[in-house]
Design a protein around this motif. Sequence first.
Motif, PDB file in Angstrom:
ATOM      1  N   GLY A 240      -9.916  16.363   9.765  1.00 27.84           N
ATOM      2  CA  GLY A 240      -8.503  16.485   9.409  1.00 27.84           C
ATOM      3  C   GLY A 240      -8.007  15.165   8.875  1.00 27.84           C
ATOM      4  N   GLY A 241      -6.987  15.220   8.063  1.00 27.29           N
ATOM      5  CA  GLY A 241      -6.405  14.009   7.498  1.00 27.29           C
ATOM      6  C   GLY A 241      -4.889  14.070   7.500  1.00 27.29           C
ATOM      7  N   TRP A 242      -4.266  12.975   7.909  1.00 30.05           N
ATOM      8  CA  TRP A 242      -2.815  12.828   7.918  1.00 30.05           C
ATOM      9  C   TRP A 242      -2.500  11.513   7.232  1.00 30.05           C
ATOM     10  N   TYR A 243      -1.326  11.417   6.667  1.00 31.64           N
ATOM     11  CA  TYR A 243      -0.966  10.151   6.050  1.00 31.64           C
ATOM     12  C   TYR A 243       0.493   9.813   6.295  1.00 31.64           C
ATOM     13  N   ILE A 244       0.757   8.524   6.136  1.00 29.49           N
ATOM     14  CA  ILE A 244       2.112   8.020   6.173  1.00 29.49           C
ATOM     15  C   ILE A 244       2.296   7.262   4.868  1.00 29.49           C
ATOM     16  N   GLU A 245       3.470   7.385   4.288  1.00 29.77           N
ATOM     17  CA  GLU A 245       3.727   6.698   3.029  1.00 29.77           C
ATOM     18  C   GLU A 245       5.154   6.204   2.993  1.00 29.77           C
TER      19      GLU A 245
ATOM     20  N   THR B  90       0.864  -1.179   0.000  1.00 28.22           N
ATOM     21  CA  THR B  90       0.000   0.000   0.000  1.00 28.22           C
ATOM     22  C   THR B  90       0.905   1.235   0.000  1.00 28.22           C
ATOM     23  N   PRO B  91       0.735   2.151  -0.949  1.00 28.61           N
ATOM     24  CA  PRO B  91       1.651   3.298  -1.006  1.00 28.61           C
ATOM     25  C   PRO B  91       1.413   4.352   0.085  1.00 28.61           C
ATOM     26  N   ARG B  92       0.165   4.492   0.545  1.00 29.70           N
ATOM     27  CA  ARG B  92      -0.156   5.558   1.500  1.00 29.70           C
ATOM     28  C   ARG B  92      -1.323   5.108   2.373  1.00 29.70           C
ATOM     29  N   ILE B  93      -1.216   5.360   3.668  1.00 30.63           N
ATOM     30  CA  ILE B  93      -2.292   5.061   4.620  1.00 30.63           C
ATOM     31  C   ILE B  93      -2.685   6.380   5.279  1.00 30.63           C
TER      32      ILE B  93
ATOM     33  N   GLN C 110       2.764  14.241  13.568  1.00 32.41           N
ATOM     34  CA  GLN C 110       2.243  15.289  12.694  1.00 32.41           C
ATOM     35  C   GLN C 110       1.185  16.095  13.429  1.00 32.41           C
ATOM     36  N   VAL C 111       1.140  17.420  13.171  1.00 33.02           N
ATOM     37  CA  VAL C 111       0.186  18.310  13.822  1.00 33.02           C
ATOM     38  C   VAL C 111      -0.374  19.273  12.783  1.00 33.02           C
TER      39      VAL C 111
END
Length: 155
Positions: free
Chosen positions: A115-120, A76-79, A107-108
């Motif tokens: 709101g949305g944050w991602y890890i890739e 998966t490229p990004r969660i 992350q803030v």
Amino acid sequence: MREHSGPSAFLRKRAIGLLLIIGGALCAGLAMCISGIWPAVRVERGPIIVRDAFLTTEAAPDGTVGERATEFPADTPRIWCIVDIESPQPVRVGVRWYYEGKLLLDQVQMVYRRGGWYIETPPGEHFLPGRYWVEVYLVKKAVRTVYFKVVEPKQ
């Protein structure tokens, strides 16, 4: 008779003491702004409720998101972590991403409603299989944790 040509030693000492107190107060105020303590004061003025926090692989700028998931293939490229809050004003919300107990990313951002944050992963790389979680926090205090796992991709 001695000529008086300026403030007495007593007044000079008082003025220096007063300047030190004012300087200390200014430094403390600046430190509060920089360290994130000041936003804590603003956050506590109204009710803040984290209504939902979930993970997905898709999120669009218009607010639409993909299906919720708690398991992701390693390729998966990004969660994404999506957080819905209820608050009378935008608030500072953060997420901390963990893998097997090790902090990966903190992350803030200011959030109003969602709101949305991602890890890739870097291009050509994959997530390591294992246990992960995301802590959602307000003013550095965790208020919600979302657990997920990454598994080997299906062949």
